[in-house]
Structure formats: structure tokens, C-alpha cells
Design a protein around this motif. Structure first.
Motif, mmCIF file in Angstrom:
data_model
loop_
_atom_site.group_PDB
_atom_site.id
_atom_site.type_symbol
_atom_site.label_atom_id
_atom_site.label_comp_id
_atom_site.label_asym_id
_atom_site.label_seq_id
_atom_site.Cartn_x
_atom_site.Cartn_y
_atom_site.Cartn_z
ATOM 1 N N HIS A 311 0.816 -1.212 0.000
ATOM 2 C CA HIS A 311 0.000 0.000 0.000
ATOM 3 C C HIS A 311 0.852 1.265 0.000
ATOM 4 C CE1 HIS A 311 -3.612 -2.364 0.516
ATOM 5 N NE2 HIS A 311 -3.064 -2.983 1.544
ATOM 6 N N ALA A 312 1.979 1.246 0.725
ATOM 7 C CA ALA A 312 2.811 2.453 0.802
ATOM 8 C C ALA A 312 3.359 2.825 -0.570
ATOM 9 C CB ALA A 312 3.945 2.238 1.803
ATOM 10 N N VAL A 313 3.811 1.808 -1.303
ATOM 11 C CA VAL A 313 4.342 2.057 -2.645
ATOM 12 C C VAL A 313 3.216 2.512 -3.579
ATOM 13 C CG1 VAL A 313 5.343 0.948 -4.696
ATOM 14 C CG2 VAL A 313 6.310 0.504 -2.430
ATOM 15 N N LEU A 314 2.103 1.804 -3.527
ATOM 16 C CA LEU A 314 0.990 2.111 -4.425
ATOM 17 C C LEU A 314 0.442 3.518 -4.176
ATOM 18 C CD1 LEU A 314 -0.646 0.806 -6.686
ATOM 19 C CD2 LEU A 314 -2.221 -0.079 -4.974
ATOM 20 N N ALA A 315 0.453 3.943 -2.906
ATOM 21 C CA ALA A 315 -0.071 5.264 -2.584
ATOM 22 C C ALA A 315 0.773 6.387 -3.163
ATOM 23 C CB ALA A 315 -0.163 5.428 -1.069
ATOM 24 N N ASN A 316 1.996 6.063 -3.567
ATOM 25 C CA ASN A 316 2.908 7.085 -4.091
ATOM 26 C C ASN A 316 3.117 6.975 -5.597
ATOM 27 O OD1 ASN A 316 4.038 8.734 -1.744
ATOM 28 N ND2 ASN A 316 4.169 6.635 -0.970
ATOM 29 N N VAL A 317 2.255 6.206 -6.262
ATOM 30 C CA VAL A 317 2.263 6.124 -7.725
ATOM 31 C C VAL A 317 0.890 6.590 -8.208
ATOM 32 C CG1 VAL A 317 2.500 4.636 -9.737
ATOM 33 C CG2 VAL A 317 3.880 4.195 -7.702
ATOM 34 N N GLY A 318 0.872 7.593 -9.066
ATOM 35 C CA GLY A 318 -0.392 8.145 -9.526
ATOM 36 C C GLY A 318 -0.516 8.136 -11.036
ATOM 37 N N ASN A 319 -1.199 9.139 -11.587
ATOM 38 C CA ASN A 319 -1.435 9.207 -13.028
ATOM 39 C C ASN A 319 -0.279 9.834 -13.800
ATOM 40 O OD1 ASN A 319 -4.029 8.077 -12.874
ATOM 41 N ND2 ASN A 319 -4.920 10.048 -12.319
ATOM 42 N N GLU A 320 0.671 10.414 -13.082
ATOM 43 C CA GLU A 320 1.858 10.968 -13.725
ATOM 44 C C GLU A 320 3.048 10.084 -13.383
ATOM 45 O OE1 GLU A 320 2.447 15.060 -12.832
ATOM 46 O OE2 GLU A 320 0.382 15.626 -13.277
ATOM 47 N N ALA A 321 3.993 9.973 -14.307
ATOM 48 C CA ALA A 321 5.136 9.094 -14.121
ATOM 49 C C ALA A 321 5.944 9.511 -12.887
ATOM 50 C CB ALA A 321 6.025 9.118 -15.363
ATOM 51 N N THR A 322 6.193 8.557 -12.013
ATOM 52 C CA THR A 322 6.983 8.803 -10.810
ATOM 53 C C THR A 322 8.215 7.915 -10.848
ATOM 54 O OG1 THR A 322 4.915 9.189 -9.601
ATOM 55 C CG2 THR A 322 6.923 8.914 -8.295
ATOM 56 N N PRO A 323 9.430 8.492 -10.782
ATOM 57 C CA PRO A 323 10.650 7.681 -10.804
ATOM 58 C C PRO A 323 10.733 6.774 -9.579
ATOM 59 C CG PRO A 323 11.139 9.986 -11.289
ATOM 60 C CD PRO A 323 9.717 9.936 -10.798
ATOM 61 N N VAL A 324 11.434 5.656 -9.726
ATOM 62 C CA VAL A 324 11.545 4.676 -8.640
ATOM 63 C C VAL A 324 12.208 5.296 -7.419
ATOM 64 C CG1 VAL A 324 12.561 2.473 -7.959
ATOM 65 C CG2 VAL A 324 11.614 2.742 -10.255
ATOM 66 N N ASP A 325 13.255 6.105 -7.629
ATOM 67 C CA ASP A 325 13.948 6.674 -6.477
ATOM 68 C C ASP A 325 13.067 7.645 -5.697
ATOM 69 O OD1 ASP A 325 14.003 8.419 -8.614
ATOM 70 O OD2 ASP A 325 15.941 9.285 -8.090
ATOM 71 N N VAL A 326 12.147 8.328 -6.415
ATOM 72 C CA VAL A 326 11.215 9.232 -5.734
ATOM 73 C C VAL A 326 10.228 8.431 -4.893
ATOM 74 C CG1 VAL A 326 9.374 10.933 -6.080
ATOM 75 C CG2 VAL A 326 11.455 11.038 -7.468
ATOM 76 N N VAL A 327 9.712 7.323 -5.453
ATOM 77 C CA VAL A 327 8.805 6.463 -4.693
ATOM 78 C C VAL A 327 9.515 5.933 -3.447
ATOM 79 C CG1 VAL A 327 7.399 4.367 -4.743
ATOM 80 C CG2 VAL A 327 7.554 5.792 -6.778
ATOM 81 N N ALA A 328 10.762 5.498 -3.613
ATOM 82 C CA ALA A 328 11.525 4.958 -2.485
ATOM 83 C C ALA A 328 11.723 6.018 -1.402
ATOM 84 C CB ALA A 328 12.879 4.440 -2.970
#
Length: 364
Positions: A311-328
Motif C-alpha cells: 500500500h505504501a508504494v501504491l499510494a505514491n504512484v499516480g497518473n503521472e510518471a513517478t521515478p523509482v527513487d522518488v517512490v523509495a
């Protein structure tokens, strides 16, 4: 007469577009209109020849359309049907009837149109394939006009990559045009939908294609023009899109290439310059949500009790491209762990990788 027969009779009356029909329906249903006395119909603005055809349509033409609709995987949608695509209904002159071969549900899913030159360059063909693949990966339906060139490559790529595609024709669905795309049309009918406002036996005519183009843009949340000369049918689609308050996107090209002059002119006029699918996803959120919310009753439901992991990862991915390091960074987790979780979510169809990172799919 049946509901379908009434609407076919109305659609067969020349000079009645969707807007005019909508005005007439304020005075009664189609069957009630057909039963109205002639003086009343004249007062509503109909002419005597129109009234005669409304009451007594040519039986051979009516029966031809009814027989077509009775065949497997072939359908008729009318303007007042709940399943009639909402975005298309909102344009200034929506088609009163739509003949469909395939699954009508796809017409109400969020769509992005890809259009362009019939004599596309190698780069244009590659762009059509790449963008179509990215769009279906993000759960958009790819919509186009079944023409040679860019249209065909976009349809092919959507099918090849497991997505759905909608082809809008400038002829009746019993007269597939161009003939070279008959096999492609069969594949689209099996994995998407063929659409036309023209009666099944209607041949392709030059005046049909601008009308077809308004449906391509009307069904879609945005239109991507891949390649186009200055005098091009693709620019007609773009103009309709602007009139319909749709987003218009264009790929830039060489100033020396005739096939790029139309796209470059669109960009100068305010179309969004596109270099990757992310440029499109950033713009189409509102209409996409509108298309989704309007057809909940015809969309395939997912189990209500389905539990999604991470859930934590999914909550930080939206409709705009998010880089992996930003999600982390947002999740305060190591990059390698976030990458593993994103890959698992991608396998479940919840997120998808795009240039610049990850975006969430509709299932997510």
C-alpha cells in the motif's frame, strides 16, 4: 414498430443531425413524434418530405439495417441508450445511431485517438506503434480511422500488445474500407469494436470522412497527430477535437519534411508538443475520469474484496510518471525493495512502467 425501427426511421430522415434530433425529442419520444399530426410536425420545423420519410421509411433500407443488427456480434446503439458513450453524446452533433461490430463496451472506456498520414514515414510508423503500445499498457483504448498508414499501425500495435482498439469508418460496416484492412477489421471486431454512423451497405464517399473524424475525436479524451501534411484529414480531426474541448497532441518533425508541416503547424497553434506518452498522460486526467464514471454500469467490475499489496508504494504512484527513487524516498524504503514491489504490482496489472517511471493503471 420496435424501438430500433423507430430510431432507424428517424436516422434515415435527411437533414436531421444529433442536435436537431435532441430538440425534437423535447416534444416526445421517437414513436410519439412519428404519430404526431403533420401540422404539429411542420410547426416543429420539419418539412413535408422529411415527415413523409419519418412516417414511412423505405422498407428495403430499414429491413437491411434490421437484418444486419440481428447477426452475431453486431449491434445498434441509439442516442438515448444508457450505453451510448457519454463523451460522444456531448459533442454538438452526435450521431443519432451507431452501428457496431464487436463489443460496444469499448466505446465507453477512456480512449485516446492516434491519427496521421496514410503515407507515413518510417519514423511515423514507429511512433504510431510505440505510442499505441504505451497507451494500451496504461489501459486506454486506442481509437483511429482504419486508414492506411498511421491509423493501421496504431490499430495493429494495440492488438499486438493485448489492448483494445476502436476503428471508426467512413463507410458502412458491410463495406470495409480500405479493402486491404479487411483482415485487420476482423481482428478489431474480435478485440475491440468497429463503428460507423453510416448504414451497413453505404460505400465510402469523400464527404463521409470529415463526419467520421468528428466521431473519432468525440469518443476520445485526446487526439494525437503523429504525422500530417498541411492539408490533411488528420488536421480536420484535430480541429474537431478543439471544438469538442478535447486535448490535441502533436509529434514535432523536421521543417523540411512535408509530412511534418501539419504537426508543426498544430504546435504553433497551441497543440501540446509530445515526445513521450507521459506528455499525454499529464493532460487527460479530467476527461478520463469523466469517461470512467459515466459508464460504471457497463464496465467489467472487479471483486470488491480484492486486496492489493504494498500500500505504501501504491499510494505514491499516480497518473503521472513517478521515478523509482522518488517512490523509495517517499516510502522511506530502499530502492531495490521498492523496485521489487513495483515489478510485482506490474505483474498484477496495477501499475505500468512508462518513460520516466511508473504510473497507476485503472485496475490500481
Amino acid at each position: 414498430m420496435s424501438h430500433q425501427e423507430d430510431w432507424l426511421a428517424l436516422a434515415a430522415v435527411p437533414g436531421l443531425g444529433g442536435q436537431r434530433i435532441d430538440q425534437l425529442l423535447q416534444h416526445g419520444s421517437v414513436s410519439e413524434l412519428r404519430a404526431m399530426p403533420e401540422p404539429m410536425l411542420l410547426s416543429l420545423g420539419l418539412k413535408a418530405p422529411q415527415i413523409a420519410l419519418l412516417r414511412r421509411p423505405k422498407p428495403e433500407r430499414l429491413n437491411e439495417a434490421l437484418r444486419w443488427c440481428e447477426q452475431e456480434n453486431q449491434h445498434l446503439l441509439v442516442l438515448t441508450d444508457p450505453a451510448y458513450p457519454r463523451l460522444l453524446k456531448e459533442i454538438s452533433s452526435p450521431p443519432p445511431v451507431l452501428f457496431i461490430r464487436g463489443d460496444p463496451r469499448w466505446l465507453s472506456e477512456p480512449q485516446l485517438a492516434i491519427v496521421g498520414s496514410r503515407s507515413a514515414s518510417l519514423d511515423g510508423r514507429e511512433a504510431a506503434r510505440d505510442f499505441a503500445a504505451a497507451l494500451v499498457a496504461a489501459d486506454y483504448v486506442v481509437t483511429s480511422g482504419l486508414a492506411l498508414g498511421v491509423d493501421g499501425y496504431a490499430h495493429h500495435s494495440a492488438l499486438k500488445n493485448g489492448g483494445a482498439t476502436v476503428a471508426v469508418l467512413g463507410s458502412g460496416l458491410g463495406r470495409i474500407y480500405p479493402a486491404a484492412h479487411r483482415e485487420l477489421a476482423s481482428q478489431i471486431a474480435a478485440q475491440g469494436a468497429l463503428v460507423s454512423e453510416f448504414w451497413p451497405s453505404e460505400p465510402p464517399r469523400p464527404q463521409h470522412f470529415p463526419r467520421r473524424n468528428r466521431i473519432i475525436s468525440g469518443l476520445s479524451v485526446g487526439v494525437l497527430v503523429v504525422e500530417a501534411a498541411l492539408k490533411s484529414g488528420s488536421l480536420i480531426t484535430a480541429r474537431y477535437a478543439l471544438e469538442q474541448n478535447r486535448d490535441v497532441f502533436a509529434l514535432p518533425g523536421s521543417i523540411y519534411a512535408p509530412g511534418s508541416k501539419g504537426c508543426n503547424a498544430l504546435i504553433k497553434s497551441g497543440a501540446k508538443l509530445v515526445e513521450s506518452p507521459v506528455d499525454i498522460f499529464e493532460e487527460v486526467g479530467i476527461l478520463t475520469r469523466c469517461a470512467k464514471s459515466s459508464q460504471l454500469s457497463v464496465s467489467l467490475p472487479h471483486p470488491e474484496n480484492e486486496q492489493l499489496p504494498f500500500h505504501a508504494v501504491l499510494a505514491n504512484v499516480g497518473n503521472e510518471a513517478t521515478p523509482v527513487d522518488v517512490v523509495a524516498e517517499r516510502c522511506a524504503q530502499p530502492v531495490h525493495e521498492v523496485m521489487t514491489q513495483l515489478l510485482e504490482l506490474e505483474l498484477q496489472g496495477v501499475v505500468t512502467s512508462v518513460p520516466g517511471g511508473y504510473i497507476r493503471t485503472r485496475r490500481g
